[in-house]
Design an enzyme around this catalytic site. Structure first.
Site, mmCIF file in Angstrom:
data_model
loop_
_atom_site.group_PDB
_atom_site.id
_atom_site.type_symbol
_atom_site.label_atom_id
_atom_site.label_comp_id
_atom_site.label_asym_id
_atom_site.label_seq_id
_atom_site.Cartn_x
_atom_site.Cartn_y
_atom_site.Cartn_z
ATOM 1 N N ARG A 39 9.958 -45.188 43.351
ATOM 2 C CA ARG A 39 8.848 -45.224 44.310
ATOM 3 C C ARG A 39 9.051 -44.200 45.415
ATOM 4 N NH1 ARG A 39 8.336 -47.914 49.056
ATOM 5 N NH2 ARG A 39 9.949 -49.457 48.594
ATOM 6 N N TYR A 92 -17.758 -36.405 46.771
ATOM 7 C CA TYR A 92 -17.564 -37.356 45.682
ATOM 8 C C TYR A 92 -17.836 -38.780 46.181
ATOM 9 C CZ TYR A 92 -14.736 -40.323 42.571
ATOM 10 O OH TYR A 92 -14.282 -41.319 41.749
ATOM 11 N N ASP A 164 -10.859 -31.024 49.233
ATOM 12 C CA ASP A 164 -10.712 -31.504 47.855
ATOM 13 C C ASP A 164 -11.021 -30.325 46.943
ATOM 14 O OD1 ASP A 164 -10.991 -32.600 45.320
ATOM 15 O OD2 ASP A 164 -11.864 -34.466 46.047
ATOM 16 N N LYS A 189 -8.142 -34.375 36.412
ATOM 17 C CA LYS A 189 -9.158 -33.427 35.984
ATOM 18 C C LYS A 189 -8.509 -32.135 35.464
ATOM 19 C CE LYS A 189 -11.969 -36.592 37.650
ATOM 20 N NZ LYS A 189 -11.173 -37.409 38.546
#
Length: 374
Positions: A39, A92, A164, A189
């Site tokens: 983590r 988005y 972004d 993506k």
């Protein structure tokens, strides 16, 4: 026997061993010298973060469990309870949902700025405003932000610019080099590119911000898993080649769609008639990417018929894979906007978004031709 793999192995482990207390103290005393708990970081997620950081020209990066986690980390790097953020209205839908439904519960407020007013932010800035969130290429109408001008405007008001860069990828545009403070990606993506990974990356221009991002990733548990990281790194290695093919195919399809009687509008920055074509050409180094939208009649039956006839563009609400797909902004990515917001953004019943893959372009054109004939 010493082993020297050409490819980084998958470190599929949740923890790493220490021989003694000296090694434990080394971990805390020399950050980055070794690993303790996945983590907090692992070799695979660090490899992905560093690879994207190098492409974007950043001072440091983190890999996260999704693109949404990347947006969350980027906003928290600069914000705390009581702060205010600006967000481009063309954004988005998941980003606006995060701001409206979750960060508002943390005491972070948002104001949306219309595209036409992004370079004149004075009327929107409050004493507690910390940043502007925008996209290089907007989702879904492919408007192109002038990042250099946007960065100048933000910094004039003491704001940070968070970009972004998912639709563009660092092959087309590098926001940090144009003045942005953070750039981020849904690695799901283009960076991964094969529709088999869910991941994100956040890259900072400043080393102190990069250190803050690492802290956020560790405390909120955002760190990407080893296997997903390994797959994303594998995909990243062909990014340059893929983006060229995506761009080549998309431009051919955009020009084809312009000539079709059933198509009422085409939104692709590679077209000479696009309002920001010259900017996109300069900022994107002559590449325009694989994303576009086009408009059919505002009739659900027309849209359904087109989708049902498509063979090479399955309806899949994501994007940027090597295989082409289509999506429907009104019913997926921007579903939770108000009707007024949808109308303001021109997201109507007839709007379809294409993610153009790297298949032989003739096959894609033939499929679209038969699907449009009805």
């Amino acid at each position: 026997m010493e082993i020297h793999p050409k490819i980084t192995p998958i470190y599929q482990t949740s923890v790493f061993k220490f021989d003694d207390l000296n090694e434990l103290e080394q971990y805390f005393g020399e950050p980055g010298s070794r690993y303790m708990y996945s983590r907090n970081g692992n070799p695979n997620s660090d490899e992905l973060a560093e690879a994207v950081n190098k492409l974007e020209g950043g001072a440091g990066a983190i890999a996260t469990g999704s693109g949404m986690a990347a947006i969350f980390a980027a906003l928290l790097a600069f914000c705390q309870a009581g702060d205010h953020v600006l967000c481009a209205a063309d954004i988005y839908g998941g980003s606006s949902s995060l701001l409206n439904a979750e960060l508002s519960r943390m005491g972070i407020t948002v104001t949306y700025v219309p595209f036409e007013q992004l370079y004149d932010l004075g009327q929107y800035v409050q004493p507690t405003t910390r940043l502007l969130l925008a996209e290089t290429l907007s989702n879904p109408l492919l408007r192109v932000a002038d990042l250099r001008q946007l960065a100048t405007e933000c910094h004039k008001h003491g704001l940070k610019l968070v970009v972004d860069n998912t639709f563009a990828s660092p092959i087309i545009t590098k926001p940090l080099g144009l003045g942005a403070d953070i750039t981020l990606h849904s690695v799901t993506k283009y960076i991964s590119g094969h529709s088999d990974v869910t991941a994100g990356v956040v890259v900072a221009a400043d080393a102190e911000v990069a250190a803050r991002l690492k802290q956020i990733g560790m405390h909120y548990g955002l760190t990407l898993s080893p296997m997903e990281s390994w797959l994303a790194v594998r995909g990243l290695k062909t990014l340059r080649l893929r983006v060229r093919e995506h761009s080549h195919n998309a431009l051919a399809i955009a020009r084809f769609l312009q000539e079709q009687p059933a198509v009422r509008a085409v939104y692709y920055p590679g077209l000479e008639g696009h309002p920001q074509h010259a900017l996109a050409k300069e900022q994107g180094q002559g590449l325009f990417g694989g994303m576009m939208s086009f408009r059919l009649a505002d009739d659900a039956a027309v849209v359904n018929g087109f989708m049902q006839r498509c063979q090479r563009f399955p309806f899949a609400p994501s994007l940027a894979g090597v295989d082409s797909s289509l999506s429907y902004p009104l019913g997926t990515s921007h579903r939770y906007l108000t009707a007024e917001q949808q109308q303001d953004l021109d997201i109507t019943v007839g709007l379809i978004r294409l993610s153009v893959g790297i298949e032989p372009v003739e096959e894609l054109l033939n499929d679209l031709q038969q699907a449009l004939k009805g």
